[in-house]
Design an enzyme around this catalytic site. Structure first.
Site, mmCIF file in Angstrom:
data_model
loop_
_atom_site.group_PDB
_atom_site.id
_atom_site.type_symbol
_atom_site.label_atom_id
_atom_site.label_comp_id
_atom_site.label_asym_id
_atom_site.label_seq_id
_atom_site.Cartn_x
_atom_site.Cartn_y
_atom_site.Cartn_z
ATOM 1 N N HIS A 265 0.859 -1.179 0.000
ATOM 2 C CA HIS A 265 0.000 0.000 0.000
ATOM 3 C C HIS A 265 0.900 1.236 0.000
ATOM 4 C CE1 HIS A 265 -3.469 -2.509 0.730
ATOM 5 N NE2 HIS A 265 -2.908 -3.033 1.802
ATOM 6 N N GLU B 84 -3.525 -12.585 8.303
ATOM 7 C CA GLU B 84 -4.485 -11.466 8.289
ATOM 8 C C GLU B 84 -5.803 -11.854 7.628
ATOM 9 O OE1 GLU B 84 -2.792 -8.086 6.260
ATOM 10 O OE2 GLU B 84 -1.979 -9.283 4.626
ATOM 11 N N ASP C 171 -6.827 -6.072 8.032
ATOM 12 C CA ASP C 171 -7.388 -7.052 7.104
ATOM 13 C C ASP C 171 -8.030 -8.208 7.865
ATOM 14 O OD1 ASP C 171 -7.075 -6.135 4.444
ATOM 15 O OD2 ASP C 171 -4.915 -6.403 4.620
HETATM 16 C C1 3PY Z 1 -3.332 -5.005 8.164
HETATM 17 O O1 3PY Z 1 -3.644 -4.663 9.311
HETATM 18 O O2 3PY Z 1 -4.096 -5.614 7.407
HETATM 19 C C2 3PY Z 1 -2.024 -4.707 7.649
HETATM 20 O O3 3PY Z 1 -1.653 -5.218 6.619
HETATM 21 C C3 3PY Z 1 -1.178 -3.758 8.411
HETATM 22 O O4 3PY Z 1 -0.160 -3.275 7.658
HETATM 23 MG MG MG Z 2 -3.116 -6.118 5.507
#
Ligand code: 3PY
Ligand code: MG
Length: 251
Positions: free
Chosen positions: A56, A150, A176
Site C-alpha cells: 500500500h 491477516e 485485514d
Molecule cells: C493489516 O492490518 O491488514 C495490515 O496489513 C497492516 O499493515
Molecule cells: Mg493487511
C-alpha cells in the site's frame, strides 16, 4: 553494516519490543531527518527498524535501494504479493527481511522460504546484486521471513505456517483480519481473541511475533510483541503538523 537481520532476531529480555516505523512515501533524505530527530531526543525515542510498504502507499520496488542506502537501521520490506522473483529482488537490494501479506497455508510459507534462500535450503538464484556488494546482513544471517496472518484462512493455518522451517515468525495485520472475520473493529473481542491465539502459537514455538498497530491503543495493547509496527510515516506527519500548528490562538 552487518548484524541488522540478527538484531531483529535477537531476544531482548526485559527491554520490550523493537518498534518500527512503516514507510509508505518517505524518501532517503526523510530517513536521515528521522535519524537526526531521534538523536536529539533521549535514548530509545526513535524507531528500531523501518518497514518499507510496497503493498500500500506510494513506494515502488525501485525506491527500496535508495532507502536502504540512507537507513542505518534494519529494514524489512512488506511485499505486494507472494511472487518469488519480486521477493528475491528485494533481498538482492539488501533488505534484511520480508513481510509477506495474506499467507494462508504451509505450502505458501514454504514457497517464501524457498524464494528467500539459495540452495541447499531454497532455490534463490545468485548474481551480481547490491546485497552482495555491501555485504548485506541478510546474506550473512539469513533474511527474516515473516508471513502475515491477516485472514480467516491464515488463522486456520497459523500453526502449520509457523512450523515451516525457515519461517522466523508471524506478522499480524489486524485491519485485514477484522475485515476477513467480518468484525467492525480491530478491537472487537473476536479479533482480539484471534490475535492472541496466533501470538500464543508463535511464542510456544519460540518464533518471532510482529504486528502493525497503526494507532496508540493497539500499540499499547500489543507492546509485548517482538516487532511492533507502531504507525506509518503518514501518521507521523499528521501528528507533527497537528502539534506544530495547534499553538496559541492568534491575537
Ligand atoms: C493489516 O492490518 O491488514 C495490515 O496489513 C497492516 O499493515
Ligand atoms: Mg493487511
Amino acid at each position: 553494516m552487518t548484524g541488522l537481520a540478527a538484531r531483529l532476531r535477537a531476544p531482548r529480555p526485559g527491554r520490550g519490543c523493537q518498534r518500527g516505523l512503516w514507510l509508505t512515501f518517505l524518501g532517503p533524505y526523510a530517513l536521515e531527518v528521522v535519524a537526526s530527530a531521534a538523536s536529539h531526543e533521549p535514548a530509545q525515542v526513535g524507531p528500531d527498524w523501518f518497514g518499507i510498504d510496497l503493498q500500500h502507499g506510494d513506494l515502488e520496488p525501485a525506491d527500496v535501494a535508495p532507502l536502504l542506502r540512507a537507513s542505518r537501521l534494519p529494514v524489512l520490506v512488506r511485499l505486494a504479493s507472494h511472487d518469488p522473483a519480486d521477493l528475491a529482488r528485494v533481498l538482492d537490494s539488501g533488505a534484511d527481511g520480508v513481510i509477506v501479506p495474506a499467507v494462508e497455508s504451509a505450502a505458501q510459507a514454504r514457497g517464501l522460504v524457498d524464494a528467500a534462500y539459495p540452495p541447499p535450503r531454497g532455490h534463490r538464484s545468485t548474481g551480481g546484486s547490491r546485497a552482495g556488494l555491501v555485504g548485506a546482513a541478510s546474506l550473512a544471517d539469513g533474511p527474516l521471513v515473516l508471513p502475515m496472518v491477516e485472514t480467516q484462512a491464515g488463522l486456520d493455518a497459523a500453526a502449520e505456517i509457523l512450523d515451516v522451517d525457515g519461517v522466523d515468525g508471524v506478522f499480524i495485520g489486524p485491519y485485514d483480519l477484522s475485515l476477513s472475520l467480518g468484525e467492525p473493529s480491530v478491537t472487537s473481542p473476536a479479533v482480539v481473541a484471534a490475535i492472541d491465539a496466533v501470538l500464543a502459537a508463535a511464542r510456544e514455538r519460540g518464533r518471532l511475533t510482529g504486528l502493525f498497530a497503526g494507532n496508540a491503543e493497539l500499540a499499547r495493547r500489543y507492546r509485548d510483541v517482538d516487532l511492533l509496527g507502531v504507525d506509518s510515516d503518514v501518521s507521523a506527519l499528521r501528528v507533527g503538523i497537528a502539534q506544530l500548528f495547534r499553538g496559541p490562538e492568534p491575537d
